[in-house]
Write an enzyme that holds these catalytic residues in place. Structure first.
Site, PDB file in Angstrom:
ATOM      1  N   TYR A   1       0.835  -1.208   0.000  1.00  0.00           N
ATOM      2  CA  TYR A   1       0.000   0.000   0.000  1.00  0.00           C
ATOM      3  C   TYR A   1       0.872   1.262   0.000  1.00  0.00           C
ATOM      4  O   TYR A   1       1.163   1.827   1.055  1.00  0.00           O
ATOM      5  CB  TYR A   1      -0.898   0.015   1.239  1.00  0.00           C
ATOM      6  CG  TYR A   1      -1.894  -1.122   1.288  1.00  0.00           C
ATOM      7  CD1 TYR A   1      -2.951  -1.186   0.381  1.00  0.00           C
ATOM      8  CD2 TYR A   1      -1.800  -2.121   2.256  1.00  0.00           C
ATOM      9  CE1 TYR A   1      -3.881  -2.213   0.429  1.00  0.00           C
ATOM     10  CE2 TYR A   1      -2.729  -3.160   2.310  1.00  0.00           C
ATOM     11  CZ  TYR A   1      -3.768  -3.194   1.397  1.00  0.00           C
ATOM     12  OH  TYR A   1      -4.688  -4.208   1.451  1.00  0.00           O
TER      13      TYR A   1
ATOM     14  N   ASP B   1     -13.305  -4.332   2.450  1.00  0.00           N
ATOM     15  CA  ASP B   1     -13.412  -4.486   1.003  1.00  0.00           C
ATOM     16  C   ASP B   1     -14.230  -5.681   0.522  1.00  0.00           C
ATOM     17  O   ASP B   1     -15.107  -5.523  -0.293  1.00  0.00           O
ATOM     18  CB  ASP B   1     -12.017  -4.566   0.391  1.00  0.00           C
ATOM     19  CG  ASP B   1     -11.185  -3.334   0.713  1.00  0.00           C
ATOM     20  OD1 ASP B   1     -11.570  -2.566   1.614  1.00  0.00           O
ATOM     21  OD2 ASP B   1     -10.144  -3.142   0.077  1.00  0.00           O
TER      22      ASP B   1
ATOM     23  N   GLU C   1      -1.358  -7.319   9.107  1.00  0.00           N
ATOM     24  CA  GLU C   1      -2.528  -6.527   8.707  1.00  0.00           C
ATOM     25  C   GLU C   1      -3.795  -7.070   9.388  1.00  0.00           C
ATOM     26  O   GLU C   1      -4.653  -6.318   9.839  1.00  0.00           O
ATOM     27  CB  GLU C   1      -2.672  -6.614   7.176  1.00  0.00           C
ATOM     28  CG  GLU C   1      -3.757  -5.758   6.582  1.00  0.00           C
ATOM     29  CD  GLU C   1      -3.779  -5.852   5.051  1.00  0.00           C
ATOM     30  OE1 GLU C   1      -2.991  -6.639   4.479  1.00  0.00           O
ATOM     31  OE2 GLU C   1      -4.585  -5.140   4.432  1.00  0.00           O
TER      32      GLU C   1
HETATM   33  C1  GLC Z   1      -7.493  -2.602   2.420  1.00  0.00           C
HETATM   34  C2  GLC Z   1      -8.469  -2.556   3.589  1.00  0.00           C
HETATM   35  C3  GLC Z   1      -8.789  -1.106   3.913  1.00  0.00           C
HETATM   36  C4  GLC Z   1      -7.489  -0.372   4.206  1.00  0.00           C
HETATM   37  C5  GLC Z   1      -6.469  -0.539   3.062  1.00  0.00           C
HETATM   38  C6  GLC Z   1      -5.096  -0.017   3.437  1.00  0.00           C
HETATM   39  O1  GLC Z   1      -8.025  -2.076   1.269  1.00  0.00           O
HETATM   40  O2  GLC Z   1      -9.627  -3.269   3.316  1.00  0.00           O
HETATM   41  O3  GLC Z   1      -9.638  -1.024   5.028  1.00  0.00           O
HETATM   42  O4  GLC Z   1      -7.734   0.974   4.422  1.00  0.00           O
HETATM   43  O5  GLC Z   1      -6.332  -1.902   2.756  1.00  0.00           O
HETATM   44  O6  GLC Z   1      -4.630  -0.648   4.592  1.00  0.00           O
END
Ligand code: GLC
Length: 438
Positions: A44, A176, A406
């Site tokens: 991310y 999600d 996570e």
């Molecule tokens: C995924 C999770 C979301 C979170 C993102 C970054 O998309 O479902 O809740 O904000 O990851 O961690």
């Protein structure tokens, strides 16, 4: 809470629990990108809305000034219509899909086109109350931004006559691929989706991530939003997907209350009154979400009124939201007891007795430290100390056992998804570490 500094001490004399505190601090620091923080490097690579706010809470334990900066940077991604975006991109990263070009956001700083659960006002109140003198100036600047964002939810994400807050993309919910979205997502026609390559599967095992069929529909929803110029009123009213979400609804209700407390601190009377009208509608929203068939609050498809038939962990956020109804609460507590008795590393994101439960796949079963924190905070405020404590100790044990993942398998405690995750580290520092006891 008093925490050790990041300076090294002799490793072999340091008690184990301090190792985790130090590690959590390092995870926050390693993922800092100037004035914002990544969920975790690689998987991310941008700023996510609610991640960043939990990170601010974590930072507030060690560096209050940095905590405020984290919140301020999020609002660089606030649109003219008030929406604080779910991802603030600022730059393009080849390791992530869908990036800024696919979203085609209309704000000058590149962002995605939807929002995420508004935990910000609650966390801003926490920061402010830690040091009102230092916080006043920063609050004065943030307050109108928070008002505009909440107003956006209360106008753009409700359907006329209704009060529950809809999500128009599963990603907006922050959960999600919860089964809560399955039925409504099935109705999204994926045909004609522009061909794309997923990037998430290069970082994490496919068994833990959404399926390709789900992903096609996620991208179709992004294309719909982009093609209508991100007209949020239209998307909610007639777009392919609108589901009332107990998670976002309860989180906003709580945040409304905290925003009202901030308005009182700042003596903003007209804001206090405006928020009163939101709080009045919040109660109606809770009634709409209650599902007697499963004795829990549940998501509800706005297009046909159909309830989700499974219990998500966010159902128990009603306490956090400030919603109580004695008869309902008795049923909700029984549901919670049942789930706690099955999952040794609670709180599973979906009912372990439901056929769709999957202990490894993302929001279809795993335990998330951030949700545990919110649920337990509400339970504790309503006197359910024992359960709040159970959830806190489960969170502690699972992090001690597996590290700062996570999310976690609620049955075995195994860590899943990304590792060295900032929101897990933040929740450790603010709430789950033994250092926070007493
Ligand atoms: C995924 C999770 C979301 C979170 C993102 C970054 O998309 O479902 O809740 O904000 O990851 O961690």
């Amino acid at each position: 809470m008093k925490l050790p500094s990041t300076e090294q001490t002799t490793p072999n004399v340091r008690p184990k629990k301090l190792d985790l505190d130090q590690r959590a601090i390092s995870i926050l620091r390693e993922n800092e990108w100037g004035d914002y923080t990544l969920p975790t490097k690689g998987l991310y690579p941008y700023q996510w809305n609610w991640d960043s706010m939990f990170v601010a809470l974590g930072f507030s334990e060690i560096d209050l000034d940095r905590a405020w900066t984290e919140v301020e940077s999020l609002f660089q991604g606030q649109w003219k219509n008030g929406m604080a975006a779910h991802i603030v991109f600022r730059r393009d990263s080849p390791s992530y899909f869908p990036g800024p070009k696919i979203w085609g956001g209309t704000h000058e700083v590149p962002t995605s086109g939807c929002s995420q659960p508004p935990v910000a006002a609650t966390i801003v109140r926490d920061l402010y109350e830690k040091d009102p003198v230092q916080g006043k100036k920063r609050l004065l600047d943030l307050f109108p931004r928070l008002m505009r964002w909440h107003r956006w939810f209360h106008t753009m994400r409700v359907i006329s006559g209704g009060a529950a807050i809809a999500v128009t993309h599963p990603w907006e919910s922050g959960r999600d691929n919860s089964p809560d979205w399955d039925e409504a997502l099935d109705d999204v026609d994926p045909s004609g989706v522009t061909p794309y390559t997923r990037k998430d599967l290069g970082h994490v095992d496919a068994a833990m991530r959404p399926t390709n069929a789900q992903y096609d529909r996620y991208i179709k929803l992004v294309e719909y939003g982009r093609n209508c110029g991100w007209d949020h009123a239209q998307i909610t009213r007639e777009g392919p997907f609108a589901v009332a979400d107990p998670g976002i609804t309860f989180i906003l209700m709580r945040a409304d209350r905290d925003l009202q407390a901030l308005a009182r601190y700042l003596e903003k009377e007209s804001a206090v009154h405006e928020i009163d009208t939101w709080l009045y509608r919040d109660k109606i929203a809770a009634d709409y979400l209650w599902n007697d068939d499963i004795d829990a609050y549940a998501a509800r498809n706005m297009r046909n009124g159909q309830h989700s038939d499974g219990v998500s962990s966010v159902s128990f956020l009603s306490y956090y939201a400030g919603i109580t109804k004695p008869k309902r609460d008795a049923k909700l507590q029984r549901t919670l007891n049942r789930i706690l008795s099955i999952a040794p590393y609670s709180l599973p994101s979906f009912d372990p007795e439901h056929p769709k439960f999957d202990s490894k796949r993302y929001w279809r079963g795993p335990t998330w430290a951030i949700i545990n924190y919110l649920v337990a905070r509400g339970l504790s405020e309503y006197g359910f100390e024992e359960k709040a404590n159970r959830i806190r100790l489960d969170t502690r044990r699972v992090i001690q056992k597996s590290g700062f993942y996570e999310y976690f398998d609620p049955i075995t405690g195994e860590g899943s998804g990304g590792n060295n995750f900032t929101w897990t580290a933040a929740i450790w520092l603010a709430w789950a570490s033994p250092m926070t006891d007493g």
